[in-house]
Design an enzyme around this catalytic site. Structure first.
Site, PDB file in Angstrom:
ATOM      1  N   ILE A  61     -65.244 -39.162 -12.781  1.00 33.68           N
ATOM      2  CA  ILE A  61     -66.442 -39.605 -12.298  1.00 33.68           C
ATOM      3  C   ILE A  61     -66.817 -39.249 -10.980  1.00 33.68           C
ATOM      4  CG2 ILE A  61     -66.526 -41.559 -14.064  1.00 33.68           C
ATOM      5  CD1 ILE A  61     -65.626 -43.570 -12.047  1.00 33.68           C
ATOM      6  N   THR A 131     -64.190 -57.406 -12.023  1.00 35.70           N
ATOM      7  CA  THR A 131     -63.084 -58.478 -11.877  1.00 35.70           C
ATOM      8  C   THR A 131     -63.554 -59.634 -10.906  1.00 35.70           C
ATOM      9  OG1 THR A 131     -60.978 -58.608 -10.879  1.00 35.70           O
ATOM     10  CG2 THR A 131     -62.514 -57.134  -9.618  1.00 35.70           C
ATOM     11  N   ASP A 132     -62.763 -60.647 -11.576  1.00 36.54           N
ATOM     12  CA  ASP A 132     -62.947 -61.962 -10.776  1.00 36.54           C
ATOM     13  C   ASP A 132     -62.498 -62.039  -9.099  1.00 36.54           C
ATOM     14  OD1 ASP A 132     -60.084 -61.916 -11.113  1.00 36.54           O
ATOM     15  OD2 ASP A 132     -59.984 -63.838 -12.003  1.00 36.54           O
ATOM     16  N   GLU A 133     -61.662 -60.712  -8.915  1.00 36.74           N
ATOM     17  CA  GLU A 133     -61.418 -60.836  -7.669  1.00 36.74           C
ATOM     18  C   GLU A 133     -62.226 -60.493  -6.496  1.00 36.74           C
ATOM     19  OE1 GLU A 133     -57.628 -58.494  -7.094  1.00 36.74           O
ATOM     20  OE2 GLU A 133     -56.935 -58.923  -8.894  1.00 36.74           O
ATOM     21  N   TYR A 156     -58.849 -53.022  -3.112  1.00 39.15           N
ATOM     22  CA  TYR A 156     -59.393 -52.908  -4.379  1.00 39.15           C
ATOM     23  C   TYR A 156     -60.603 -53.897  -4.430  1.00 39.15           C
ATOM     24  CZ  TYR A 156     -59.479 -54.281  -9.311  1.00 39.15           C
ATOM     25  OH  TYR A 156     -59.897 -54.370 -10.654  1.00 39.15           O
ATOM     26  N   SER A 159     -63.689 -52.607  -2.993  1.00 34.37           N
ATOM     27  CA  SER A 159     -64.257 -51.374  -3.938  1.00 34.37           C
ATOM     28  C   SER A 159     -64.975 -51.874  -4.990  1.00 34.37           C
ATOM     29  CB  SER A 159     -63.395 -50.358  -4.106  1.00 34.37           C
ATOM     30  OG  SER A 159     -62.445 -50.868  -4.996  1.00 34.37           O
ATOM     31  N   LYS A 160     -64.328 -53.031  -5.645  1.00 32.21           N
ATOM     32  CA  LYS A 160     -64.921 -53.413  -7.009  1.00 32.21           C
ATOM     33  C   LYS A 160     -66.189 -54.376  -6.551  1.00 32.21           C
ATOM     34  CE  LYS A 160     -64.024 -53.225 -10.821  1.00 32.21           C
ATOM     35  NZ  LYS A 160     -64.106 -52.123 -11.776  1.00 32.21           N
ATOM     36  N   LEU A 196     -47.770 -57.148 -13.253  1.00 31.03           N
ATOM     37  CA  LEU A 196     -46.735 -58.149 -13.207  1.00 31.03           C
ATOM     38  C   LEU A 196     -46.077 -58.001 -14.572  1.00 31.03           C
ATOM     39  CD1 LEU A 196     -45.440 -60.633 -11.458  1.00 31.03           C
ATOM     40  CD2 LEU A 196     -47.202 -62.094 -12.989  1.00 31.03           C
ATOM     41  N   PRO A 211     -39.056 -58.967  -9.131  1.00 24.36           N
ATOM     42  CA  PRO A 211     -39.551 -59.274  -7.680  1.00 24.36           C
ATOM     43  C   PRO A 211     -40.741 -59.892  -7.519  1.00 24.36           C
ATOM     44  CG  PRO A 211     -40.252 -57.082  -8.621  1.00 24.36           C
ATOM     45  CD  PRO A 211     -39.249 -57.637  -9.351  1.00 24.36           C
ATOM     46  N   ARG A 220     -52.693 -67.178 -11.167  1.00 21.99           N
ATOM     47  CA  ARG A 220     -53.717 -66.300 -11.839  1.00 21.99           C
ATOM     48  C   ARG A 220     -53.962 -66.964 -13.336  1.00 21.99           C
ATOM     49  NH1 ARG A 220     -53.483 -64.960  -7.573  1.00 21.99           N
ATOM     50  NH2 ARG A 220     -53.160 -62.656  -6.792  1.00 21.99           N
TER      51      ARG A 220
HETATM   52  P1  NAD Z   1     -56.068 -48.950 -15.865  1.00 17.65           P
HETATM   53  O1  NAD Z   1     -55.693 -48.657 -14.514  1.00 17.65           O
HETATM   54  O2  NAD Z   1     -55.133 -49.399 -16.773  1.00 17.65           O
HETATM   55  O3  NAD Z   1     -56.946 -47.846 -16.371  1.00 17.65           O
HETATM   56  C1  NAD Z   1     -58.007 -47.058 -15.495  1.00 17.65           C
HETATM   57  C2  NAD Z   1     -58.438 -45.721 -16.428  1.00 17.65           C
HETATM   58  O4  NAD Z   1     -59.455 -45.200 -15.685  1.00 17.65           O
HETATM   59  C3  NAD Z   1     -57.139 -44.848 -16.569  1.00 17.65           C
HETATM   60  O5  NAD Z   1     -57.339 -44.347 -17.718  1.00 17.65           O
HETATM   61  C4  NAD Z   1     -57.482 -43.657 -15.293  1.00 17.65           C
HETATM   62  O6  NAD Z   1     -57.192 -42.481 -15.824  1.00 17.65           O
HETATM   63  C5  NAD Z   1     -59.217 -43.762 -15.569  1.00 17.65           C
HETATM   64  N1  NAD Z   1     -59.601 -43.174 -14.026  1.00 17.65           N
HETATM   65  C6  NAD Z   1     -59.171 -43.457 -12.913  1.00 17.65           C
HETATM   66  N2  NAD Z   1     -59.808 -42.891 -12.153  1.00 17.65           N
HETATM   67  C7  NAD Z   1     -60.663 -42.345 -12.673  1.00 17.65           C
HETATM   68  C8  NAD Z   1     -61.769 -41.210 -12.368  1.00 17.65           C
HETATM   69  N3  NAD Z   1     -62.078 -40.898 -11.154  1.00 17.65           N
HETATM   70  N4  NAD Z   1     -62.704 -40.724 -13.153  1.00 17.65           N
HETATM   71  C9  NAD Z   1     -62.218 -40.965 -14.672  1.00 17.65           C
HETATM   72  N5  NAD Z   1     -61.417 -41.688 -15.008  1.00 17.65           N
HETATM   73  C10 NAD Z   1     -60.550 -42.184 -14.141  1.00 17.65           C
HETATM   74  O7  NAD Z   1     -57.168 -50.071 -15.650  1.00 17.65           O
HETATM   75  P2  NAD Z   1     -57.409 -51.268 -16.475  1.00 17.65           P
HETATM   76  O8  NAD Z   1     -56.466 -52.611 -16.110  1.00 17.65           O
HETATM   77  O9  NAD Z   1     -57.578 -50.804 -18.090  1.00 17.65           O
HETATM   78  O10 NAD Z   1     -58.972 -51.936 -16.001  1.00 17.65           O
HETATM   79  C11 NAD Z   1     -59.832 -51.284 -16.500  1.00 17.65           C
HETATM   80  C12 NAD Z   1     -61.221 -52.063 -15.744  1.00 17.65           C
HETATM   81  O11 NAD Z   1     -61.321 -53.355 -15.998  1.00 17.65           O
HETATM   82  C13 NAD Z   1     -61.304 -51.537 -14.500  1.00 17.65           C
HETATM   83  O12 NAD Z   1     -62.655 -51.430 -13.726  1.00 17.65           O
HETATM   84  C14 NAD Z   1     -60.920 -52.943 -13.642  1.00 17.65           C
HETATM   85  O13 NAD Z   1     -61.396 -53.132 -12.352  1.00 17.65           O
HETATM   86  C15 NAD Z   1     -61.204 -53.995 -14.826  1.00 17.65           C
HETATM   87  N6  NAD Z   1     -60.441 -55.194 -14.822  1.00 17.65           N
HETATM   88  C16 NAD Z   1     -59.143 -55.321 -15.121  1.00 17.65           C
HETATM   89  C17 NAD Z   1     -58.503 -56.474 -15.094  1.00 17.65           C
HETATM   90  C18 NAD Z   1     -56.810 -56.458 -15.665  1.00 17.65           C
HETATM   91  O14 NAD Z   1     -56.595 -57.359 -15.507  1.00 17.65           O
HETATM   92  N7  NAD Z   1     -56.311 -55.282 -15.914  1.00 17.65           N
HETATM   93  C19 NAD Z   1     -59.157 -57.555 -15.047  1.00 17.65           C
HETATM   94  C20 NAD Z   1     -60.632 -57.474 -14.759  1.00 17.65           C
HETATM   95  C21 NAD Z   1     -61.077 -56.294 -14.558  1.00 17.65           C
HETATM   96  O1  DAU Z   2     -57.870 -60.651 -11.554  1.00 16.46           O
HETATM   97  C1  DAU Z   2     -58.030 -59.457 -12.129  1.00 16.46           C
HETATM   98  C2  DAU Z   2     -57.269 -58.592 -11.541  1.00 16.46           C
HETATM   99  O2  DAU Z   2     -55.862 -58.643 -12.233  1.00 16.46           O
HETATM  100  C3  DAU Z   2     -57.674 -57.090 -11.836  1.00 16.46           C
HETATM  101  O3  DAU Z   2     -59.075 -57.064 -11.343  1.00 16.46           O
HETATM  102  C4  DAU Z   2     -56.594 -56.004 -11.681  1.00 16.46           C
HETATM  103  O4  DAU Z   2     -57.064 -54.786 -11.888  1.00 16.46           O
HETATM  104  C5  DAU Z   2     -55.312 -56.448 -11.941  1.00 16.46           C
HETATM  105  O5  DAU Z   2     -54.320 -55.539 -11.446  1.00 16.46           O
HETATM  106  C6  DAU Z   2     -54.801 -57.914 -11.800  1.00 16.46           C
HETATM  107  O6  DAU Z   2     -54.834 -58.036 -10.393  1.00 16.46           O
HETATM  108  P1  DAU Z   2     -53.504 -59.084  -9.720  1.00 16.46           P
HETATM  109  O7  DAU Z   2     -53.406 -58.316  -8.304  1.00 16.46           O
HETATM  110  O8  DAU Z   2     -53.823 -60.423  -9.826  1.00 16.46           O
HETATM  111  O9  DAU Z   2     -52.389 -58.291 -10.772  1.00 16.46           O
HETATM  112  P2  DAU Z   2     -50.739 -58.004 -10.426  1.00 16.46           P
HETATM  113  O10 DAU Z   2     -50.317 -57.706 -12.032  1.00 16.46           O
HETATM  114  O11 DAU Z   2     -50.630 -57.073  -9.611  1.00 16.46           O
HETATM  115  O12 DAU Z   2     -50.152 -59.147  -9.971  1.00 16.46           O
HETATM  116  C7  DAU Z   2     -50.108 -60.559 -10.502  1.00 16.46           C
HETATM  117  C8  DAU Z   2     -49.630 -61.610  -9.420  1.00 16.46           C
HETATM  118  O13 DAU Z   2     -48.300 -61.412  -9.585  1.00 16.46           O
HETATM  119  C9  DAU Z   2     -50.139 -61.368  -8.105  1.00 16.46           C
HETATM  120  O14 DAU Z   2     -50.103 -62.579  -7.629  1.00 16.46           O
HETATM  121  C10 DAU Z   2     -49.061 -60.581  -7.476  1.00 16.46           C
HETATM  122  C11 DAU Z   2     -47.924 -60.945  -8.454  1.00 16.46           C
HETATM  123  N1  DAU Z   2     -46.778 -60.018  -8.301  1.00 16.46           N
HETATM  124  C12 DAU Z   2     -47.109 -58.834  -8.822  1.00 16.46           C
HETATM  125  C13 DAU Z   2     -46.146 -57.766  -8.737  1.00 16.46           C
HETATM  126  C14 DAU Z   2     -46.394 -56.311  -9.309  1.00 16.46           C
HETATM  127  C15 DAU Z   2     -45.426 -60.211  -8.003  1.00 16.46           C
HETATM  128  O15 DAU Z   2     -45.021 -61.268  -7.757  1.00 16.46           O
HETATM  129  N2  DAU Z   2     -44.635 -59.384  -8.166  1.00 16.46           N
HETATM  130  C16 DAU Z   2     -44.862 -58.101  -8.549  1.00 16.46           C
HETATM  131  O16 DAU Z   2     -43.907 -57.089  -8.661  1.00 16.46           O
END
Ligand code: NAD
Ligand code: DAU
Length: 348
Positions: A61, A131-133, A156, A159-160, A196, A211, A220
């Site tokens: 993209i 995202t809620d972040e 992150y 940027s969102k 996580l 960890p 969360r």
């Molecule tokens: P993910 O990292 O698992 O997947 C992201 C996908 O985007 C991958 O398939 C990757 O190949 C593709 N991608 C990355 N850069 C790209 C580019 N430049 N062009 C085209 N494709 C590209 O992410 P996810 O956890 O599935 O999250 C999806 C969306 O939801 C994101 O926008 C994220 O911010 C949002 N979101 C995630 C969570 C969560 O808990 N995982 C929560 C709230 C919102």
């Molecule tokens: O809230 C929505 C977001 O949730 C999404 O927008 C993000 O894409 C998604 O990655 C997630 O973000 P977090 O930072 O909350 O998720 P993560 O799984 O990385 O971490 C969850 C919590 O656990 C956070 O408080 C950090 C902690 N953590 C994470 C990892 C990877 C640990 O304590 N140890 C770890 O090794």
């Protein structure tokens, strides 16, 4: 015929969404655009890859010329934009990739849609998945509502947040018909084991240290990923134009509490002595700028669209742990090669 572009469909949430949409709407077309970064995995889509209403396109993209060509070729009626760099720790190590994909990539998509639709917006929709972040970090009390002021604190989330602002700017300035959702932490099958829960399941399997950042008190709000996919489908079709919807699981857990629960579930499934995996928990250096608490007020989407989470965290953890333990080949494949380097660098 409706033809929807889904970006990031080979990732965690995107692949669940595509399974849902391709099966539920056989009379519509779905094109999945994904760059297949480390987080994108075509294996996640095996079950529907030959469906007549589905097509995969590999592309980035950040490449505007390519997007213009794609829109000209397909004449999309809608976009559901999930493609992003999504892991906070990686954003701390390498913020530029997040700015390129999450900000520049989103603006490219907005422009491609605007140019392709040429101000004839009837029947069109651009849905931005966020995202809620973006709302920052809560103390012990309170919930994020759609009115909460933005206060992103990691590369992150900044940027969102930036991409959300651009989406709203394209609505106000150019009239683009947009809708945005901001969701809490998802979990379930196909999540890359940098996050996580899958990271902990993989480490428990190998009896490696678990960890936990800081003291494990960060909170969360956990949502079963298929509930998020159902919410996205609903908002895309029935959400009011220009609105924002918060999506959450009503499942607040501290990281330590969640890891304890997970250890017990996995010990039980693997037939290990109760309490054995909890002994693997290791407190490690905290994430810089670690947000303390996220919690969502999801009353708007419930009141307007009737959406509610269907799976609680107890049931969700069982399902998640079972999926990873039954799909160890998937886990082995995604944790070989580059993952090892990432892990060594992140956890030293
Ligand atoms: P993910 O990292 O698992 O997947 C992201 C996908 O985007 C991958 O398939 C990757 O190949 C593709 N991608 C990355 N850069 C790209 C580019 N430049 N062009 C085209 N494709 C590209 O992410 P996810 O956890 O599935 O999250 C999806 C969306 O939801 C994101 O926008 C994220 O911010 C949002 N979101 C995630 C969570 C969560 O808990 N995982 C929560 C709230 C919102
Ligand atoms: O809230 C929505 C977001 O949730 C999404 O927008 C993000 O894409 C998604 O990655 C997630 O973000 P977090 O930072 O909350 O998720 P993560 O799984 O990385 O971490 C969850 C919590 O656990 C956070 O408080 C950090 C902690 N953590 C994470 C990892 C990877 C640990 O304590 N140890 C770890 O090794």
């Amino acid at each position: 015929m409706a033809k929807t572009l889904i970006t990031g469909g080979a990732g965690f949430i995107g692949s669940h969404l595509i399974h849902l949409l391709v099966n539920k709407y056989p009379g519509e077309q779905f094109v999945n655009l994904d760059a297949l970064t480390y987080a994108g995995n075509p294996e996640n889509l095996k079950a529907i890859e030959d469906a007549p209403n589905y097509r995969f396109v590999k592309g980035d993209i950040t490449d505007f010329a390519f997007l213009e060509q794609l829109f000209a070729e397909h004449q999309f009626t809608g976009v559901i934009h999930l493609a992003a760099e999504s892991h906070v720790d990686r954003s701390i190590a390498n913020p530029m990739a997040f700015i390129m994909t999450n900000v520049v990539g989103t603006v490219n998509l907005l422009n491609a849609a605007k140019n392709s639709w040429q101000s004839d917006y009837s029947g069109k929709r651009f849905y931005h998945v966020s995202t809620d972040e973006v709302y920052g970090s809560l103390g012990a009390e309170g919930l994020f509502t759609e009115e909460t002021a933005y206060d992103p604190r990691s590369p992150y989330s900044a940027s969102k947040a930036s991409s959300d602002h651009f989406v709203r700017a394209w609505q106000h300035t150019y009239g683009l018909p947009v809708v945005i959702s901001n969701c809490s932490n998802n979990y379930g099958p196909y999540q890359f084991p940098e996050k996580l829960l899958p990271l902990m399941i993989n480490n428990i399997r190998h009896e490696k240290p678990l960890p936990v950042y800081g003291d494990g008190s960060n909170v969360r709000d956990w949502l079963w990923v298929e509930d998020h996919a159902a919410a996205i489908d609903l908002i895309f079709r029935e959400g009011r134009e220009g609105e924002t919807y918060n999506i959450g699981g009503n499942n607040e857990c501290s990281n330590l509490g969640l890891v304890h629960q997970l250890c017990d579930v996995v010990d039980d499934l693997l037939g290990r002595a109760p309490g054995s995996s909890r002994k693997l928990i290791t407190f490690v250096k905290d994430r810089p700028g670690h947000d303390q608490r996220y919690a969502i007020d999801a009353s708007k989407i419930k009141a307007e669209l009737g959406w509610e989470p269907t799976i609680g965290v107890e049931e969700g953890l069982q399902r998640t742990a079972k999926w990873y333990l039954n799909n160890t080949e998937w886990l082995e494949r995604v944790t070989s090669g580059a993952y090892r380097e990432y892990y060594a660098q992140q956890y030293q």
